[in-house]
Design a protein around this motif. Sequence first.
Motif, PDB file in Angstrom:
ATOM      1  N   GLU A 249      79.772 -15.632  86.798  1.00  0.00           N
ATOM      2  CA  GLU A 249      79.605 -15.506  88.244  1.00  0.00           C
ATOM      3  C   GLU A 249      80.951 -15.570  88.959  1.00  0.00           C
ATOM      4  OE1 GLU A 249      77.150 -17.693  91.895  1.00  0.00           O
ATOM      5  OE2 GLU A 249      76.910 -18.356  89.817  1.00  0.00           O
TER       6      GLU A 249
ATOM      7  N   LEU B 122      75.615   0.108  86.092  1.00  0.00           N
ATOM      8  CA  LEU B 122      74.158   0.001  86.144  1.00  0.00           C
ATOM      9  C   LEU B 122      73.476   0.929  85.145  1.00  0.00           C
ATOM     10  CD1 LEU B 122      73.413  -0.336  89.974  1.00  0.00           C
ATOM     11  CD2 LEU B 122      73.387  -2.096  88.210  1.00  0.00           C
TER      12      LEU B 122
ATOM     13  N   ALA C 239      71.453  -6.758  85.514  1.00  0.00           N
ATOM     14  CA  ALA C 239      71.421  -5.560  86.348  1.00  0.00           C
ATOM     15  C   ALA C 239      70.326  -5.639  87.410  1.00  0.00           C
ATOM     16  CB  ALA C 239      71.217  -4.322  85.475  1.00  0.00           C
ATOM     17  N   ARG C 240      69.337  -6.516  87.180  1.00  0.00           N
ATOM     18  CA  ARG C 240      68.280  -6.731  88.181  1.00  0.00           C
ATOM     19  C   ARG C 240      68.597  -7.891  89.120  1.00  0.00           C
ATOM     20  NH1 ARG C 240      63.193  -4.489  87.086  1.00  0.00           N
ATOM     21  NH2 ARG C 240      63.176  -3.088  85.287  1.00  0.00           N
ATOM     22  N   GLY C 241      69.831  -8.439  89.002  1.00  0.00           N
ATOM     23  CA  GLY C 241      70.256  -9.464  89.941  1.00  0.00           C
ATOM     24  C   GLY C 241      70.098 -10.881  89.465  1.00  0.00           C
TER      25      GLY C 241
ATOM     26  N   PRO D 112      75.385 -10.668  87.669  1.00  0.00           N
ATOM     27  CA  PRO D 112      75.503  -9.394  88.383  1.00  0.00           C
ATOM     28  C   PRO D 112      76.770  -9.330  89.230  1.00  0.00           C
ATOM     29  CG  PRO D 112      73.919 -10.817  89.477  1.00  0.00           C
ATOM     30  CD  PRO D 112      74.324 -11.531  88.223  1.00  0.00           C
TER      31      PRO D 112
ATOM     32  N   LEU E 231      78.031  -7.991  92.718  1.00  0.00           N
ATOM     33  CA  LEU E 231      77.370  -7.655  93.980  1.00  0.00           C
ATOM     34  C   LEU E 231      78.345  -6.990  94.940  1.00  0.00           C
ATOM     35  CD1 LEU E 231      75.377 -10.979  94.554  1.00  0.00           C
ATOM     36  CD2 LEU E 231      74.560  -8.857  93.494  1.00  0.00           C
TER      37      LEU E 231
ATOM     38  N   ASP F   9      73.732  -5.776  97.236  1.00  0.00           N
ATOM     39  CA  ASP F   9      73.354  -4.773  96.235  1.00  0.00           C
ATOM     40  C   ASP F   9      74.048  -5.059  94.918  1.00  0.00           C
ATOM     41  OD1 ASP F   9      73.566  -2.259  98.826  1.00  0.00           O
ATOM     42  OD2 ASP F   9      71.805  -3.384  98.120  1.00  0.00           O
ATOM     43  N   VAL F  10      73.281  -4.944  93.823  1.00  0.00           N
ATOM     44  CA  VAL F  10      73.839  -5.087  92.486  1.00  0.00           C
ATOM     45  C   VAL F  10      74.471  -3.748  92.083  1.00  0.00           C
ATOM     46  CG1 VAL F  10      73.359  -5.590  90.070  1.00  0.00           C
ATOM     47  CG2 VAL F  10      72.138  -6.822  91.871  1.00  0.00           C
TER      48      VAL F  10
ATOM     49  N   VAL G 224      77.498  -5.351  86.052  1.00  0.00           N
ATOM     50  CA  VAL G 224      77.230  -6.591  85.309  1.00  0.00           C
ATOM     51  C   VAL G 224      78.537  -7.038  84.655  1.00  0.00           C
ATOM     52  CG1 VAL G 224      76.008  -7.629  83.353  1.00  0.00           C
ATOM     53  CG2 VAL G 224      74.812  -6.043  84.891  1.00  0.00           C
TER      54      VAL G 224
END
Length: 653
Positions: free
Chosen positions: A89, A134, A165-167, A189, A191, A195-196, A199
Amino acid sequence: MPAGGFCRTMDAVTPSGASPPPGRPLRRRAGSLAAAALVLAAAAGAALLALPRIEEGLRQAARERGEVTLALAAQAIDQLVRRFDPIPELIAARPHLRGALASPGSATQVAFVNEQLRLTARAVGASDVVLVGLDGTVVAAASYREGATPIGRDVLHRPHVHSAARGRAAFFHAAGPEGEAGSFHFSAPVLDGIDVIGVVSVRIDLREIEAGWQDLRGEIALADEGGIIFMSSRPEWTFRTLAPLSEARRAEIAAARQFFPGRLRPLDAKLSPLSDGMVRIEMGAGQPGGGTGTADAGGIFLVSSAPVALPGWHAIVLEPLGPIEAQARRVLLGWAAGALALVLLLVALAQRIARRREIERSARAERDRLERRVRERTAELGAANGRLQREIAERRDAEARLKRTQEHLVQAGKLAALGKMSAALSHEINQPLAAIKSYASNAGAFLDRGREDEARENVRRIARMTDRVARISTHLRNFARRPDDALVAVDLRRAVEQALELMEPELRARGVRVAVDAPAAPLHAKGGEVRLQQVLVNILSNAVAAMGEADDPRIEIGITEADGPGGPAVEVTVRDHGPGLDPETADQLFEPFFSRRSDKRGLGLGLSISYNIVEDFGGTLDARTHPGGGAEFRIRLRPAGEGEAAAPLAVPA
């Protein structure tokens, strides 16, 4: 009655010059032997009755040793998970990753991100750090220099990549490329607003942890939530299962390419409880490492297990039962030997031995015991000295590795500072470039109209703008280059001025006023000019961030001479007019990965790197809350000698 006393009584009643009856000593000796045999038989019976209790006590001791080993193994896994869980992160928050994801075909941006990821992986001790788009394609990787780099591969089939990829931050574990020790994957993810757009995944190789288990007692295994042994001190147990897997689970593993399906076979093991509440496991005859299933073959164990930080995971320790049973037999034989010694002692006491000989024998035994203890103590001291020498060598190696890591962190911190200033400096360069273009167009128009004086003035203005762009570019190249390790005389006022020029766009954008109080004569300190600039840039950047939205943001810089415990020194102080430092922040301010910023920018390495740079110069860096408000940082350095000249900063071509 003791044998000696019985003999003395007989001597007293025997007439002088007469011998005792010949049959009486034989009967006395036979009685002593019979009593000794009876005692020996009783001792043997007691030993046989005590054997189960001895085995139970030894098993209990083995279980306690296994629990200690289990705690160490589980602690190693827990520390690894807690250490690396927040790393993805933090890396994903870097702004330059968004540029690489937006333009994956830009060789310049991808090369910059590759190098940043490589430096980050080395700093945190990760095996690899990858940036994935993505569509599942690896855009950049820390291992871009290696032959087996993952750049360009499609990794969307990996569950942790798909989940991130889905957050959602995700964790994944998988076998190594050739079936060796596996690895952990921590993903988060990237960001852009909400929006993502990609990764970040950090891979940790577990071979070092698995190798460290070889030094612990017993056999160690780590089982995941599905009952698959993911790590083991016995390689033949790795990727075996505690129970048969369902076809659905096998299909999931194959789709994710998590393990090698051919190795996912259940262990042929049989569990059974023991009388003392412990669990016994016996490997089958066909089990690898199990031999015939006997204790000598290492196939019978005591089992202990404990959960680790990962949900559903367990650490398992197996203590071999074979050595425990052998030790119980040795204890039993020791008891028998003790009983035999007792019998021999009784027989010896039955003999008439002179008191002097007994004293001499005792003295010899005591002397031998003391000599043996001296030899044992000497051997222990020799072994301790050997261990101490090894620890000293290991400490020196660790210090050398720490210094190398520090040098890489210094360069990484410098590049991070350049990244934060790049947008403002780009705007600073674009302004004179636009003016140059305008002056050049006007000069051409003036020449066409015969107005040569006005054209020459425009040309002079173009020259001044060009000098400004060159000066900004020179500062950037000098700041970004890797400095030499040699310490030279550095002009503190010039170092401050150059750091302020690098920070000028950010200071102007925030409306920060800077006041510099320096003596008229130059002050020189021992250090490195580029690295000292990095320290000043880091401190100024923190000061700007600390003042936030203050009504009157001001920074005061002082350059003075001072006297300290170590003798004369020169000092540079930087004071902001922010909220100051609370006690908890002051205690952790120079620790790696500590940051006061609420915007999650950076890794918290700037002040830690600055502290180490100043320490390398032989100086000190500290911080406090100024009595008049705000935080004050003080850099204290050794003054340069009178014969040392300030080293000019080379301008790279």
